[in-house]
Design an enzyme around this catalytic site. Structure first.
Site, PDB file in Angstrom:
ATOM      1  N   ALA A 223      39.894  16.632  80.306  1.00  0.00           N
ATOM      2  CA  ALA A 223      40.814  16.300  79.216  1.00  0.00           C
ATOM      3  C   ALA A 223      40.033  16.097  77.925  1.00  0.00           C
ATOM      4  CB  ALA A 223      41.597  15.047  79.574  1.00  0.00           C
ATOM      5  N   ASN A 224      40.689  15.670  76.876  1.00  0.00           N
ATOM      6  CA  ASN A 224      39.991  15.354  75.624  1.00  0.00           C
ATOM      7  C   ASN A 224      40.640  14.143  74.979  1.00  0.00           C
ATOM      8  OD1 ASN A 224      42.069  16.287  73.607  1.00  0.00           O
ATOM      9  ND2 ASN A 224      41.805  18.156  74.809  1.00  0.00           N
TER      10      ASN A 224
END
Ligand code: CTP
Length: 415
Positions: A223-224
């Site tokens: 994810a980020n």
């Protein structure tokens, strides 16, 4: 930097509401206490809120409650019989941008239908020419009664916007449809109604938001740090201008702006499919989402176990959404560039490569801007070479400026 006590004082301000006079009618329901929150939210947004309480509302809350929250005189039933009573209702009704009755009891709704003018509120409603929103609150049986349903139908037919009620537990202990909508939803509806006829009316705007998630196994994903806040603010800013908005969101707990059609996606692939479908016939695409550039080439069917040792996990590129969009692009395409170095050079490269009309560049190394913050400091770069550096602003304000620039870029509508 530590913010001083006044630093974010106008953070809740909403341009669409700022300086507008809103009439808030409060009638006799236990939900009247929630109207106090609504009055407070509208005041924080910059609206001048004039409250009118019916006699039965006063049995639940007082004029002083609303006066304290709005900083303005609150009107009660007795005012109808005071010195200025004969002109008060006309004065209140004349310059209002909008009348919202929240909570609206079955009785007040019936009075509105018949044009009864025996209370200061219904008298004012009869004199008002502005848009009207009604937020019913009553026991489930009363709401479902054919009389109430027929009354609401009549009001709808006259162009009144009905918001809620929602399902839940009522003061009587019954569970059903009858709870007043939450103040945030009512504020969203007010924005939707006031935004009608705005500069983006008739335009279809697609906004992506949040950070995609690329699964490794059934429990883990890449994810980020994107929070989705800037994308959601852009969707709201487009709605405030009257646009028809599709919000394509990566997983996020943020509340959908009232009126936006939300499409939830998780991976870059899903986002790509939904965007390519949504941009057909759209006027604007704003890619505010932080889309993963890489994903694991293979997703493990079972949870990767510690005992299995450190896994080798080759990655592969994801779909380049803007690259795909460029083949059949809507009239205006806006991208984002979150950079940790060489902001302007990298953003200018992206503007060209991705064939964008505008790119919103932000330096994610700053603490008060970028991912999770409520504020952002961005530079806008246009395809023609124009550059505009904006100061540190609430993300909602950044969204407004971006929408104003988009308006300027849109070709005139052919009616
Ligand atoms: N974007 C996209 N599809 C992707 C990745 C990004 O459409 N697979 C969009 C983003 O939504 C954003 C713009 O492209 O509007 C720039 O994203 P960014 O990740 O900064 O660009 P990249 O081309 O991936 O460049 P970098 O090498 O900096 O990651």
């Amino acid at each position: 930097m530590r913010m001083g006590p006044y630093a974010l004082m106008n953070e809740g301000e909403i341009s669409l509401l700022s300086g507008r006079r809103i009439l808030l009618g409060v009638t006799g329901s236990i939900a009247a206490f929630k109207a106090a929150d609504l009055a407070s939210k509208l005041t924080q947004a910059g609206a001048e809120v004039d409250c009118i309480l019916t006699a039965s509302a006063e049995r639940f809350v007082t004029g002083l409650t609303f006066q304290s929250l709005t900083g303005r005189r609150a009107y009660v039933e007795q005012d109808l019989w005071a010195d200025e009573g004969h002109i008060l209702h006309v004065g209140l009704a004349q310059t209002a941008a909008l009348l919202v009755i929240a909570p609206a009891t079955a009785d007040t709704i019936a009075k509105l239908v018949h044009g009864r003018a025996n209370t200061l509120l219904t008298l004012t409603a009869l004199a008002a020419t502005c848009p009207v929103i009604v937020a019913p609150a009553m026991d489930a049986g009363m709401f479902e009664h054919p009389a109430t349903q027929a009354n609401l139908e009549v009001l709808r037919g006259r162009g009144v916007t009905i918001v809620g009620p929602v399902e839940g537990r009522m003061a009587s202990g019954l569970i059903g449809w009858g709870r007043m909508s939450e103040p945030t939803e009512i504020v969203g509806t007010i924005r939707l109604v006031l935004g009608r006829g705005g500069p983006l009316t008739g335009r279809k705007v697609v906004v992506t938001a949040g950070g995609t998630q690329e699964p490794l196994d059934p429990v883990r994903f890449l994810a980020n740090r994107s929070s989705g806040k800037q994308g959601f603010a852009l969707a709201q800013a487009a709605l405030d201008r009257g646009a028809e908005v599709t919000l394509i969101s990566a997983p996020s707990h943020l509340v959908t702006p009232t009126g936006a059609v939300r499409r939830d996606v998780a991976t870059a692939k899903e986002m790509s499919e939904v965007v390519l479908q949504a941009v057909q016939g759209a006027d604007v695409l704003v890619m505010a989402a932080a889309v993963a550039d890489f994903r694991p080439r293979a997703v493990s069917e079972h949870k990767l176990k510690r005992a299995g040792g450190v896994p080798e996990m080759p990655l592969e590129p994801t779909e380049d959404i803007l690259g795909e969009v460029a083949k059949r692009r809507p009239p205006v395409v806006v991208g984002f560039a979150a950079e940790s170095e060489d902001l302007i050079r990298n953003a200018t490269d992206k503007l060209k490569h991705k064939q964008l009309d505008l790119i919103v560049a932000n330096d994610i190394s700053a603490k008060d801007a970028g991912f999770a913050a409520n504020t952002n400091r961005v530079t806008l770069l246009k395809a023609g070479g124009d550059r505009e550096e904006l100061p540190l602003m609430a993300k909602s304000k950044v969204a407004e400026v971006v929408m104003e620039r988009i308006e300027q870029l849109l070709p005139d509508m052919i009616n």
